[in-house]
Design a protein around this motif. Sequence first.
Motif, mmCIF file in Angstrom:
data_model
loop_
_atom_site.group_PDB
_atom_site.id
_atom_site.type_symbol
_atom_site.label_atom_id
_atom_site.label_comp_id
_atom_site.label_asym_id
_atom_site.label_seq_id
_atom_site.Cartn_x
_atom_site.Cartn_y
_atom_site.Cartn_z
ATOM 1 N N ARG A 1 15.923 -4.162 -9.950
ATOM 2 C CA ARG A 1 14.495 -3.886 -9.874
ATOM 3 C C ARG A 1 13.725 -4.690 -10.926
ATOM 4 N NH1 ARG A 1 11.930 0.497 -7.780
ATOM 5 N NH2 ARG A 1 13.503 0.132 -6.179
ATOM 6 N N GLU A 2 12.647 -5.354 -10.466
ATOM 7 C CA GLU A 2 11.727 -6.042 -11.347
ATOM 8 C C GLU A 2 10.309 -5.654 -10.974
ATOM 9 O OE1 GLU A 2 12.208 -10.242 -11.421
ATOM 10 O OE2 GLU A 2 14.261 -10.185 -12.226
ATOM 11 N N TYR A 3 9.365 -5.891 -11.891
ATOM 12 C CA TYR A 3 7.966 -5.568 -11.630
ATOM 13 C C TYR A 3 7.116 -6.820 -11.753
ATOM 14 C CZ TYR A 3 9.355 -0.694 -12.129
ATOM 15 O OH TYR A 3 9.959 0.526 -11.964
ATOM 16 N N ALA A 4 6.172 -6.959 -10.825
ATOM 17 C CA ALA A 4 5.207 -8.051 -10.875
ATOM 18 C C ALA A 4 3.838 -7.450 -11.184
ATOM 19 C CB ALA A 4 5.174 -8.800 -9.552
ATOM 20 N N TYR A 5 3.138 -8.029 -12.162
ATOM 21 C CA TYR A 5 1.852 -7.507 -12.608
ATOM 22 C C TYR A 5 0.741 -8.491 -12.256
ATOM 23 C CZ TYR A 5 4.939 -4.535 -15.368
ATOM 24 O OH TYR A 5 5.915 -3.652 -15.767
ATOM 25 N N SER A 6 -0.427 -7.954 -11.875
ATOM 26 C CA SER A 6 -1.545 -8.827 -11.536
ATOM 27 C C SER A 6 -2.859 -8.116 -11.825
ATOM 28 C CB SER A 6 -1.491 -9.244 -10.061
ATOM 29 O OG SER A 6 -1.583 -8.110 -9.216
ATOM 30 N N VAL A 7 -3.934 -8.916 -11.868
ATOM 31 C CA VAL A 7 -5.292 -8.401 -12.101
ATOM 32 C C VAL A 7 -6.152 -8.781 -10.909
ATOM 33 C CG1 VAL A 7 -7.307 -8.486 -13.603
ATOM 34 C CG2 VAL A 7 -5.002 -8.635 -14.587
ATOM 35 N N GLU A 8 -6.968 -7.835 -10.462
ATOM 36 C CA GLU A 8 -7.832 -8.076 -9.306
ATOM 37 C C GLU A 8 -9.269 -7.755 -9.667
ATOM 38 O OE1 GLU A 8 -8.652 -5.604 -5.286
ATOM 39 O OE2 GLU A 8 -6.549 -6.144 -5.600
ATOM 40 N N LYS A 9 -10.188 -8.633 -9.270
ATOM 41 C CA LYS A 9 -11.607 -8.399 -9.472
ATOM 42 C C LYS A 9 -12.136 -7.522 -8.325
ATOM 43 C CE LYS A 9 -12.232 -12.916 -11.692
ATOM 44 N NZ LYS A 9 -12.941 -14.222 -11.604
ATOM 45 N N PRO A 10 -13.325 -6.929 -8.479
ATOM 46 C CA PRO A 10 -13.888 -6.088 -7.416
ATOM 47 C C PRO A 10 -14.052 -6.804 -6.080
ATOM 48 C CG PRO A 10 -15.061 -5.719 -9.457
ATOM 49 C CD PRO A 10 -14.145 -6.884 -9.694
ATOM 50 N N ASP A 11 -14.185 -8.150 -6.109
ATOM 51 C CA ASP A 11 -14.341 -8.900 -4.863
ATOM 52 C C ASP A 11 -12.997 -9.206 -4.207
ATOM 53 O OD1 ASP A 11 -13.291 -10.782 -6.555
ATOM 54 O OD2 ASP A 11 -15.030 -12.125 -6.519
ATOM 55 N N LYS A 12 -11.934 -8.546 -4.686
ATOM 56 C CA LYS A 12 -10.575 -8.673 -4.136
ATOM 57 C C LYS A 12 -9.881 -9.975 -4.516
ATOM 58 C CE LYS A 12 -11.091 -4.771 -2.006
ATOM 59 N NZ LYS A 12 -10.445 -3.546 -2.501
#
Length: 399
Positions: free
Chosen positions: A182-193
Motif C-alpha cells: 500500500r502506498e498513498y498519493a497526495y494532491s491539491v485541488e483548486k475550487p475550479d477542479k
Amino acid sequence: MKTKEKYLLMAAVMGICTAGISLNCVWAADASQQTVESSDSDEYLELGDSEEEQAYRKFLENGENFSDVEDLGMVMYAAYDINNDKTKELIVRGMDSDNAYRYLFYRYEDGEVKSDGSMTNWQNGGEGEMYYIPDKNVFVVYMRLADHKKYKIYQLKDTVEQRICIHRQSLDVQGADGKYHREYAYSVEKPDKNESTKTITEKEWNKFESALVEIPFYDYTVKADTQFSEEQIAALKKSLGVPDEIIVSCEAGEPFYWEAGGRWLVSMGLYDENGIFLAGAEIDPDTLELEREIAPYNVDAIAGQNEPAQQSATTPFYGIWCYGGKSEEDADAYAQSMRSSGYDAQVFVTTDWSNLNPEKFYVVTAGIYQSESEANAALASAQSFCADAYVKYSGDFQG
C-alpha cells in the motif's frame, strides 16, 4: 501559483501551528472557546450567555429559520467562531434528499441574526463532521471512500468560500518481488477542479489531520407556527369529514421530518368541547395536506371512547394489531401516536400470550375486544391509521 493562493495553501497545510506553540496548546485554546456558560433557557443549553449566543438561542427557539431547514432531516446546530472575529457564528446542519449534508451559516451583526450563505458536502459513512483549525481562519469538511480521502477547506468572509481541497489516494503498488503493498498519493485541488502544482508529503498530511478540531453539533428542535386560523381549522374539518355544526379545537405537536416523503409534518387532532378526539392526521403545516396516519371522523369510534374498559391484564382478547418490533421504546412511541389520534392503543409482549409469536416482540393493538365481531367492526377505523392492521386472538395469558 498566485502569491495569495500559495500563502493560503501553506497556512492550511503546513503552517498549522505557529512557531513555539505545541499541539497541546491548540487543544487547550479550543477547549476554552467551547466553554458553556449557564443559561436560564430550558432549550439549547449548549449556547452560552454572550450577546450573539442569546440572539442565536432566540432565533432557534422562535423557529425563525424553519423555512431554511424544512427540506432537511437530522437537523443539528453549532455555535463557533470560525473566522476569528471574536464573535461566534451559528451553523445549522441537516441532510438533504440526496443524502448530502447541507450547512447553513448565520452571523450576529447590528443586533440581528443574518444569513451568511450555505454549502453542501456528501460524506460516505460520515455524520456531517466539520472541523476547525485554530488561529488559521479556516474550517474543514471531508469526503471519504474506501481508498480515497478528500478535505475541503473553506473560509467565511462575506459568505462561505471554498479555497482548496487536498486528497489522499490509496494505491496498491507491485514491488520488485511481485508482491503488492500500500502506498498513498497526495494532491491539491483548486475550487475550479484544477490540480495545483503544489504537492503534499505524508508528513504534511498527518500534521494537517492532527491539528483538526471537530466542531460539536447539538440537536435542534425545529418549530413551526402550529396555531391554525379559523379558516384553516374549517378546511381541516372538511378534509377529515367532521360535520360543520360541531365546534372543535385543534391541537398540534412539534414538527418532525418524514424521511420517505422528504418533508416536515405536524401531527394534529381535532377535539370537541368535551375534549373528545374527533379526527386527526399528520399534515404538511404549510399546505394542510393530509399526509399520513389519517384518522377521519367516525361516529362509532368516538362513542367507544366513553365506554368503560372491561379488560383485565390477563384476560384473553381479540386485538387489532398495528405494529410489531424488537424495541419496547419504539412500540411505546407508536402506541402514543395512536392514542393522540383517539385510539385505545396498548403495548403487549408476544411471549406473554399463547396465540401470539413465540419469539419476543413488542406489539401494539389499536384496541382490545371481547369478541371477534366487535374487533372486525372497529377494524376499518384502525386501518385508516394503519393500513395493514388486522384482527387476531391473543390466546391465554402465560406471562
